[in-house]
Design a protein around this motif. Structure first.
Motif, PDB file in Angstrom:
ATOM      1  N   GLY A  32      33.248 -28.590   0.792  1.00 41.81           N
ATOM      2  CA  GLY A  32      32.807 -27.636  -0.227  1.00 41.81           C
ATOM      3  C   GLY A  32      33.314 -27.944  -1.615  1.00 41.81           C
ATOM      4  N   ARG A  42      30.319 -22.703  -0.892  1.00 37.12           N
ATOM      5  CA  ARG A  42      29.689 -22.574   0.419  1.00 37.12           C
ATOM      6  C   ARG A  42      28.296 -23.188   0.359  1.00 37.12           C
ATOM      7  N   THR A  43      27.920 -23.879   1.433  1.00 34.77           N
ATOM      8  CA  THR A  43      26.607 -24.525   1.430  1.00 34.77           C
ATOM      9  C   THR A  43      25.488 -23.510   1.277  1.00 34.77           C
ATOM     10  N   ASP A 121      20.421 -22.194   6.277  1.00 34.73           N
ATOM     11  CA  ASP A 121      21.409 -22.746   5.347  1.00 34.73           C
ATOM     12  C   ASP A 121      20.861 -24.058   4.790  1.00 34.73           C
ATOM     13  N   ARG A 124      23.438 -26.845   3.647  1.00 32.64           N
ATOM     14  CA  ARG A 124      24.090 -27.652   4.691  1.00 32.64           C
ATOM     15  C   ARG A 124      23.121 -28.695   5.246  1.00 32.64           C
TER      16      ARG A 124
END
Length: 240
Positions: A32, A42-43, A121, A124
């Motif tokens: 991160g 945060r992704t 997400d 990510r």
């Protein structure tokens, strides 16, 4: 800091410092981009546009494959005589590069875009896309080295390093391609696994043939994987 220090250093010291810099580039997203006093991101907060990311990754692959063809042409240009063996090596290396293009672009850009867009997400998944394309590019580079060996010394026997390069380059590429398609379609393509196994079985054969023969054998494996995967993709699109 490591990039600048490497630029001011020389020889292996520069290589070592730049290796650390590259590691920072690739490892920092996994943590991160953590910075003391600032925490980490945060992704899920990353703004990722699926179409742009998929297109960007495709451009990297196109450039790498194009450079492979240019390197092949440069090696051919240095040949004193264009004998049949050299021309045969040229055809084998060209078809091998074509097979890599076929295997990669058999994955629809639209499907890759939708996979990122639908993800809970996207940040990510976007990071994973970048990581796996590093593996793909590594496979292309290793394969390009093998192509140069085949073109420059078609009649020579294979040393262990040569055999590892000729079998390992395509295998790394196939592994990266298999993981990429697992991310996009949710399944590992059997064609890729079968081709990796075939390349592993070719490794002991390498010490009994010359570079030209080995170049053709690995190319045939890649073309067979491309044909197999193309048929699988056609069936997948017909049922979707």
């Amino acid at each position: 800091m490591f990039w600048i220090a490497g630029a001011l250093a020389e020889h292996w010291t520069r290589a070592a410092l730049w290796a650390v810099a590259i590691a920072c580039e690739y490892l920092s997203p996994m943590f991160g981009f953590a910075l003391p006093g600032f925490g980490r991101s945060r992704t899920s907060d990353w703004t990722i546009e699926g179409g742009h990311l998929a297109e960007r990754c495709q451009l990297f692959v196109i450039v790498a494959l194009g450079e492979t063809l240019l390197a092949t042409g440069a090696t051919l240009g240095r040949a004193e005589v264009w004998e049949p063996a050299v021309l045969s090596a040229l055809l084998a290396t060209f078809l091998g590069t074509l097979a890599m293009w076929w295997l990669y672009f058999g994955t629809s850009s639209k499907d890759a875009t939708e996979t990122i867009t639908r993800s809970d997400d996207p940040g990510r998944l976007g990071a994973y896309f970048h990581y796996i394309h590093a593996v793909l590019i590594g496979g292309i580079i290793a394969t390009a080295v093998g192509n140069d060996l085949v073109l420059a010394h078609p009649h020579d026997g294979l040393k262990t390093a040569y055999a590892l390069t000729l079998c390992g380059g395509p295998a790394i590429y196939l592994l990266g391609s298999a993981i990429y398609k697992k991310m996009v379609y949710g399944t590992v393509p059997v064609s890729h696994i079968a081709a990796i196994v075939a390349l592993a079985l070719l490794f002991p054969v390498a010490f009994k043939v010359d570079l030209l023969t080995m170049g053709w054998l690995t190319t045939i494996v890649m073309l067979a994987a491309g044909l197999w995967e193309n048929r699988s993709a056609s069936r997948r699109h017909m049922t979707s």
